[in-house]
Design an enzyme around this catalytic site. Structure first.
Site, PDB file in Angstrom:
ATOM      1  N   GLU A 212     -64.244 -16.622 -26.415  1.00 55.76           N
ATOM      2  CA  GLU A 212     -64.599 -16.324 -27.805  1.00 55.76           C
ATOM      3  C   GLU A 212     -63.304 -16.218 -28.592  1.00 55.76           C
ATOM      4  O   GLU A 212     -62.452 -15.380 -28.297  1.00 55.76           O
ATOM      5  CB  GLU A 212     -65.395 -15.015 -27.882  1.00 55.76           C
ATOM      6  CG  GLU A 212     -66.639 -14.986 -27.000  1.00 55.76           C
ATOM      7  CD  GLU A 212     -67.805 -15.725 -27.624  1.00 55.76           C
ATOM      8  OE1 GLU A 212     -67.734 -16.030 -28.831  1.00 55.76           O
ATOM      9  OE2 GLU A 212     -68.796 -15.985 -26.913  1.00 55.76           O
TER      10      GLU A 212
ATOM     11  N   GLU B 217     -20.941 -52.508 -28.373  1.00 53.28           N
ATOM     12  CA  GLU B 217     -20.612 -52.903 -29.743  1.00 53.28           C
ATOM     13  C   GLU B 217     -19.991 -54.295 -29.662  1.00 53.28           C
ATOM     14  O   GLU B 217     -18.952 -54.490 -29.021  1.00 53.28           O
ATOM     15  CB  GLU B 217     -19.627 -51.921 -30.366  1.00 53.28           C
ATOM     16  CG  GLU B 217     -20.072 -50.463 -30.340  1.00 53.28           C
ATOM     17  CD  GLU B 217     -21.061 -50.122 -31.442  1.00 53.28           C
ATOM     18  OE1 GLU B 217     -21.677 -49.051 -31.366  1.00 53.28           O
ATOM     19  OE2 GLU B 217     -21.192 -50.929 -32.395  1.00 53.28           O
TER      20      GLU B 217
END
Length: 1359
Positions: free
Chosen positions: A743, A312
């Protein structure tokens, strides 16, 4: 500019006039300068750069400093702005092994703007001071620095200068998302739609791709350095210290930044909004300050190799621009000092102990620090550590773990620690390898190491469980949109994901359907465009029957799922990183377009556009498939031949079951047809069915088929019903791939509203089935001598009659069920090796083989006698041959040498002009000569292409390409003309083509029968008009070497070509013909056996295997009897059409040169429009012959003094023969394997050598030295001479004795002559009778039948 203004006069009027002059100069010189150069002003530090200004500034800097700066974008923001990154390092356009990667990211919150400007200033500082300041120069030279000034350019554009608290917006991105709350979090399960955070997704991909070592994330709002972790499992708002494994190291790194920052180091920011807030030493643990879930710094540490802290920089988020110079002064030293810490700790490389190759993704484990990192693509790593003593271990699957104790780390430069890992092979007797357990995933942050026992050869690594701190289960991102995709929609979907995720998704096509739709395949992997050594290849195919659509939609869902969860979901990331996943959503796009939604069990759209069932169209082991092979089928077969697939599933619809091989049987009835790997197929089938909540119950479609039941939801194909020509059986029998048919549901084309439930039912099953590829045994088969991988080695498992082969780099995967097995690896030219392995459940065992080459000496010693030496150029050429023979080498050469062509058929005059033109335009590599003339006086041309055309170069192989022996099949003529042009036009441009021409003598005879060609008619596929020459003679029946076989004089065309063949200098001949799709090898005449047949068949198979259709073995010719399957597209010529007097047989018997005949297509004289596709089909195959002619064996024969022996006979395997030419050189093509070479020459002792020929290596080079033959009649010369002398002495003595005896008796014998006179009449009668008998005998011999059998003639005329 600032400095210039200081020296300008203060008078406003004069200042204005000077300003006008400056403007005039700038305008007048504008055209002469680059537009970006005007931006190269000295930094003022008093303005913010908006997106346009920033872009212009960065581009200007990159252009000005190209040696150390490269500008690129890693992605775009929501509003389409580029996420610019400036890379600053020496040679910024390439990666340097061992150079650590560092990054700074700024402006993640759009309204926190100081970081954005400070990073621009840092870029300028590094570039301008490079070469001027030693500190900066060293930093740039030794570090790979990446700087992103703005991660949120959209937010910046909305922010307002002077807004210190962010009340005007701009913090979030354009979708109002906080980018520092949107990364995957170890404790938080919050879902974020990736579409809303493209900036974050771009960062994730970038972080995981680059493997940064150290990073800084620059923010604003206070002044402090914050380090991981940013949040905790409790998510306590404040005050909860969340400690990482590298907590001390993070504190140190944060202090480096803070202590070099005049304000930060005080720990008292004195921010107006929070005046009471203080930070000891200017640093803080992120979660202790306040909880931030989804933060970027934690993501870097947990999911990347990178340690990142958050800085910061200022109390005011968007201070006035006048503050920027001050902020730069405050942060400059901190920014530089922090970068320098990328070089602390331990650094080094990890390499393979045998081959020396770099090992990527090896885990570097530090004892007592439960956080591992992995090596980069060059095997390099940087492990940041504080000064101290450490035990460090390198762990890689398939390698013996290496631990180094008491590694000293000091302050300053990193300690260098290199690892060389040995493959998991014990030095046991006989060299038999012993397998070890594969290591668990070392990407897991919970993985640690155990100490390495001094008695052990391996270290096992286990995850340490910590139930109290284990994070909640992560929830992956699910597909958001379910609908049916027609072809256009599917194409857009695939292109979108390929474009959006280029680092892991690659879209390509393997062919086209009947109606010209692309057969798309999406490859998903961390390196999707290539086969990575040791990484298994997996595939899903769907929509083979066009009206069975569920698989198509599920695979599109799967693509979305894998792409969107990569980097955030552990399972997906692991699968993508360790598997190459190929997904073909639709094999039958034509059928899909005519199918209809709601079709339950219909047939509309099932077949392709030619109305053939694609799952009955593959070659079958029990039944001959007579239907023509369809383009979709051919495309898939070719695809499967190119990629070493291991496991596959073919997705269908109409039931709910997994169906495994075999699909049919010899009787053609419904009964169990068991494959050798029946147990493996059952295992992988159950892996799918058990994850489907409905399938495993075994009652699939009770409404439709009440009596149907499948135990565990699986079935043997043939037991269910017989399916000849199915794709899954072809996979298993013809490739390494195990395929099942799944399938997916009872309804073939369900309504779109039902699609979400299909995804829900099959999602886990689809993933679980992919996992099955990581089971059984894997490893590498390599050469004991040099460690290189051996391609096409055979892996056989005792008691399982199904072998697999290694891929191009020697790696293999063999699926097996848990058990103990004996496995053998074998390869041509190597001694087989047998080992045992115990396969455990749900993991793959590593078993490597290192094979020893077979030597001629029975004790395995190196061959005796002189060995040829190699110069660097020769080694380079051998490497080229190997590269072109393996993998996609030849394919890439074909793609890189595309030529513009406009095909048409040429009459003889145009053909002659074309060939003369080649010699005019390319005189340095071409030579044209006439072989003779046809009956109608047309020239038969021969073009030589070589770097020294017309000169004898006996050491080089000589290859002959001929065509047009049948004038009604002119395709070969046009292909050879294009081939000649292709070679000439690429000479000097393409290095591979140039080298092949330099090392080969290429002779092209495009038209042997020009008279017949003039008579032939285009578009006549079966006409015989033009087949013969002007005398009506089929020239391929006119090549006879024996006068006794020839009834009439040879045709002029035949004689011309026979003279060419009798040159005897050719190594290989390739003849092109038409009317079929097959490659044939000698002989055309019916002989019982063929010497060297294995080699001849192999040469034909090389051509066929490089032809996209021929190798499939289906001629697909309805115009002749060549129907059905021809294995590998290769057949002995006599089996196709037996006849005498062929050019091929003459070349073999009298030219001593193997010749193959290639039939390029079913139609003899197809339309000219088809020539382009025919060229595309044959181009690679023709090039493969140029490569193949450099294989086999080559050498020189000489005597002990070094004198070359010309005319020596080289006998191959006791049969076929070649002869040494000028300089004693010889060449012989041989099939891969072991061969005996015998050399015979008059007056010398016979020599014998054994050679090993490889399918991918250049010719074995040998030297044969002859000794003088000191034997006579097989006995020593000295003994024979002594014996002869003694015999002569005895004969002289005996003769003297006889003479004396005869002289003594001479008087008694004189009166005997009168007896002879008494019987004179009888004697004369006897003479007359004898004379008559002799005449009768001669008369009988005169009328004797001189004809010989074909076989007798063959061997009588062989030398």
């Amino acid at each position: 500019m600032l400095q210039i203004w200081e020296y300008l006069p203060k008078t406003p009027k004069l200042r204005v006039s000077l300003f006008a002059v400056l403007i005039f100069l700038v305008v007048s010189l504008g055209d002469a300068s680059v537009s970006t150069s005007t931006e190269e002003t000295v930094e003022t530090y008093n303005k913010y750069y908006n997106y346009v200004d920033l872009t212009r500034r960065l581009k200007s800097l990159a252009e000005k400093y190209p040696r150390v700066a490269n500008l690129s974008s890693i992605g775009q923001s929501v509003e389409g702005r580029e996420l610019w990154v400036m890379r600053i390092t020496k040679d910024p356009n390439s990666d340097t092994p061992g150079k650590p990667k560092f990054k700074y990211v700024g402006n993640m919150h759009g309204d926190e703007t100081v970081s954005r400007q400070v990073l621009v200033y840092l870029i300028e500082h590094l570039l301008t001071q490079y070469g001027e300041e030693s500190r900066i120069t060293e930093l740039v030279n030794t570090t790979d620095i990446y700087i992103m000034p703005s991660m949120n350019p959209d937010g910046f554009e909305k922010s307002k200068e002077g807004d210190c608290n962010g009340v005007n917006g701009g913090r979030n991105n354009a979708k109002n998302m906080d980018l520092n709350r949107s990364f995957p979090d170890q404790y938080d399960e919050a879902y974020v739609n990736p579409a809303n955070i493209p900036e974050v997704m771009a960062m994730i991909r970038w972080i995981q791709e680059k493997k940064f070592v150290l990073s800084g994330n620059l923010h604003g709002g206070t002044v402090v350095a914050s380090y991981p972790f940013d949040d905790s499992a409790s998510h306590q708002r404040q005050g909860h210290y969340s400690q990482s494994e590298d907590d001390n190291l993070f504190r140190y790194l944060a202090l480096v930044f803070s202590q070099n920052h005049p304000v930060m180091r005080t720990g008292e920011p004195n921010c107006p909004e929070t005046p009471e807030e203080t930070f000891k030493d200017g640093i803080t643990n992120g979660a202790a300050w306040y909880d931030v879930p989804g933060g970027m710094q934690d993501f870097n540490y947990i999911y990347g190799n990178c340690l990142e802290i958050t800085m910061e920089l200022s109390c005011c988020k968007y201070p006035a621009a006048s503050e920027l110079h001050k902020e730069w002064d405050l942060n400059r030293e901190s920014l530089l000092a922090y970068i320098e810490k990328v070089r602390i700790g331990v650094r080094g490389y990890v390499k393979d102990a045998i081959s020396g190759t770099a090992l990527a993704n090896v885990s570097i484990v530090v004892e007592n620090i439960r956080h591992n990192l992995t090596t980069g693509k060059y095997g390099d790593y940087y492990r940041l550590l504080l000064p101290g003593t450490y035990n460090i271990t390198a762990v890689a699957p398939g390698y013996i773990t290496m631990a180094v104790h008491s590694v000293q780390v000091v302050e300053g430069k990193a300690t260098e620690l290199n690892f060389t890992l040995a493959p998991v092979v014990n030095e046991a007797a006989g060299g038999i390898p012993v397998t070890t357990y594969s290591m668990p995933s070392t990407n897991d942050p919970n993985v640690s190491n155990t100490t390495n026992s001094s008695d052990s050869t391996q270290t096992r690594v286990f995850p340490l469980e910590d139930s109290k701190n284990s994070p909640p289960k992560h929830q992956p991102i699910q597909p958001q949109e379910f609908r049916h995709h027609n072809y256009a929609d599917m194409e857009l979907f695939l292109r979108k994901y390929s474009s959006e995720f280029p680092s892991i998704a690659h879209l390509h096509t393997i062919g086209r359907s009947v109606e010209d739709r692309e057969l798309y395949v999406m490859v998903i992997s961390d390196n999707p465009t290539v086969h990575e050594h040791g990484e298994p290849e997996f595939k899903y195919i769907a929509n083979m029957h066009g009206n069975e659509v569920v698989g198509r939609e599920l695979l599109l869902n799967l693509i979305e799922y894998l792409c969107r969860n990569y980097g955030t979901d552990t399972e997906v990331t692991q699968l993508v990183n360790n598997t190459r996943i190929h997904i073909m959503p639709s094999m039958n796009p034509d059928g899909y377009e005519v199918a209809t939604e709601g079709d339950i069990k219909g047939y509309k759209g099932r077949n392709n556009s030619n109305d053939f069932d694609l799952n009955r169209n593959f070659p079958d082991q029990f039944v001959t498939i007579t239907e023509p092979r369809q383009p979709e089928t051919i495309a898939v077969m070719n695809w499967l031949k190119r990629i070493p697939f291991i496991l596959s599933a073919n997705l269908h619809g109409g039931s709910l079951v997994v169906n495994y091989p075999y699909d049919d049987n010899k009787p053609g009835i419904s009964q169990y047809s068991q494959s050798p790997d029946d147990k493996v197929f059952q295992q992988v089938s159950k892996a799918y069915s058990q994850e489907n909540p409905l399938m495993h119950n075994g009652h699939p479609c009770e409404d439709l088929y009440q009596d149907e039941y499948f135990e565990d939801g699986i079935t043997n194909g043939a037991k269910w019903y017989n399916v000849p020509g199915g794709m899954q059986d072809w996979n298993y029998l013809n490739t390494n791939c195990f395929e099942v048919t799944i399938e997916l549901g009872c309804v073939k084309y369900p309504m779109a509203k039902d699609l979400p439930q299909y995804w829900e039912q099959n999602q886990r099953a689809l993933l679980q089935f992919i996992h099955q590829v990581h089971s059984g045994v894997k490893g590498t088969v390599s050469d004991m001598r040099d460690g290189t991988g051996i391609p096409n080695a055979t892996i056989s498992v005792e008691d399982i009659d199904h072998n697999i082969t290694t891929a191009h780099t020697g790696d293999y995967w063999r699926l097996l069920v848990p058990n103990t097995y004996y496995i053998t690896a074998s390869a041509h030219g190597y001694t087989p090796m047998r080992s045992y392995v115990t396969v455990k459940k749900e993991r793959v065992e590593v078993l490597d083989f290192r094979l020893t080459r077979v030597h001629s000496d029975p004790n395995g010693q190196s061959p005796k006698g002189p060995q040829p030496t190699q110069n660097p150029s020769e080694k380079e050429f051998q490497s080229l041959i190997k590269d072109l023979s393996l993998g996609q080498g030849l394919e890439q050469l074909v793609k890189s040498t595309a030529t513009e062509n406009s095909f048409r058929y040429r009459r003889h005059k145009e053909l002659s002009d074309f060939m003369r033109g080649l010699t005019i335009y390319f005189p340095q590599i071409t030579s044209l000569r006439s072989l003779g003339q046809s009956v109608e006086v047309r020239t038969i041309w021969a073009l030589e292409i070589s770097n020294k055309p017309g000169e004898a170069e006996p050491s080089e192989p000589k290859i002959r390409f001929v065509a047009g022996i049948h004038g009604n099949a002119p395709v070969g003529t046009e292909l050879l003309l294009e081939f000649a042009f292709f070679l000439c036009i690429n000479y000097g441009k393409n290095p591979a083509i140039t080298r092949l021409i330099n090392e080969t003598r290429i002779v092209i005879v495009p038209s042997i029968n020009p008279d017949g060609r003039e008579q032939a008619v285009e578009k006549q596929c079966t006409s015989t008009q033009g087949l013969t020459n002007a005398h009506g003679k089929d020239l391929d029946t006119d090549f006879f070497g024996n006068a006794s076989q020839r009834v009439v004089e040879a045709q002029p065309e035949t004689r011309a070509v026979m003279d060419l063949i009798l040159d005897k200098a050719y190594t290989l001949s390739v003849a092109l013909d038409g009317g079929s799709l097959v490659a044939t090898y000698p002989y055309d005449k019916p002989v019982q056996s063929v010497e060297n047949e294995g080699t001849l068949k192999y040469l034909a198979s090389v051509y066929a295997s490089n032809h996209p259709k021929m190798h499939l073995g289906d001629t697909r010719c309805s115009n002749n009897e060549q129907m059905g399957n021809i294995p590998d597209g290769v057949i002995r010529a006599a089996e196709r059409q037996s006849h005498m007097g062929s050019m091929k047989d003459f070349s073999m018997d009298f030219g001593h040169c193997p010749e193959i005949t290639v039939y390029s297509g079913c139609c003899l004289f197809p339309p000219a429009e088809q020539l382009t596709s025919l060229w595309a089909e044959n181009k690679k195959a023709l090039l493969s012959m140029l490569v193949e002619v450099h294989k086999g064996v080559r050498g020189v024969v000489r005597d002990k003094s070094g004198k070359p022996i010309v005319g020596a006979i080289i006998v191959l395997n006791g049969g076929a023969r070649v002869f040494t030419s000028e300089g004693g050189y010889f060449r012989a093509l041989l099939a891969p394997g072991n061969h005996n070479i015998e050399a015979v020459a008059d007056g010398y002792q016979q020599q014998r050598q054994e050679v090993v020929v490889s399918s991918y290596e250049a010719a074995i080079s040998i030297i044969i030295e002859f000794d003088m033959d000191n034997s006579i009649f097989g006995l020593p010369r000295e003994f024979v001479v002594a014996s002869a002398a003694a015999s002569m002495t005895a004969l002289v003595v005996t003769a003297c004795i006889i003479w004396c005896v005869c002289a003594a008796k001479s008087n008694r014998q004189k009166d005997g002559f009168h007896r002879l006179r008494q019987h004179r009449d009888d004697y004369d009668d006897e003479i007359r009778l004898t004379s008559m008998g002799s005449k009768k005998s001669l008369l009988a011999h005169e009328f004797q039948d001189e004809s010989e059998s074909d076989e007798e003639t063959l061997y009588a005329n062989k030398i």
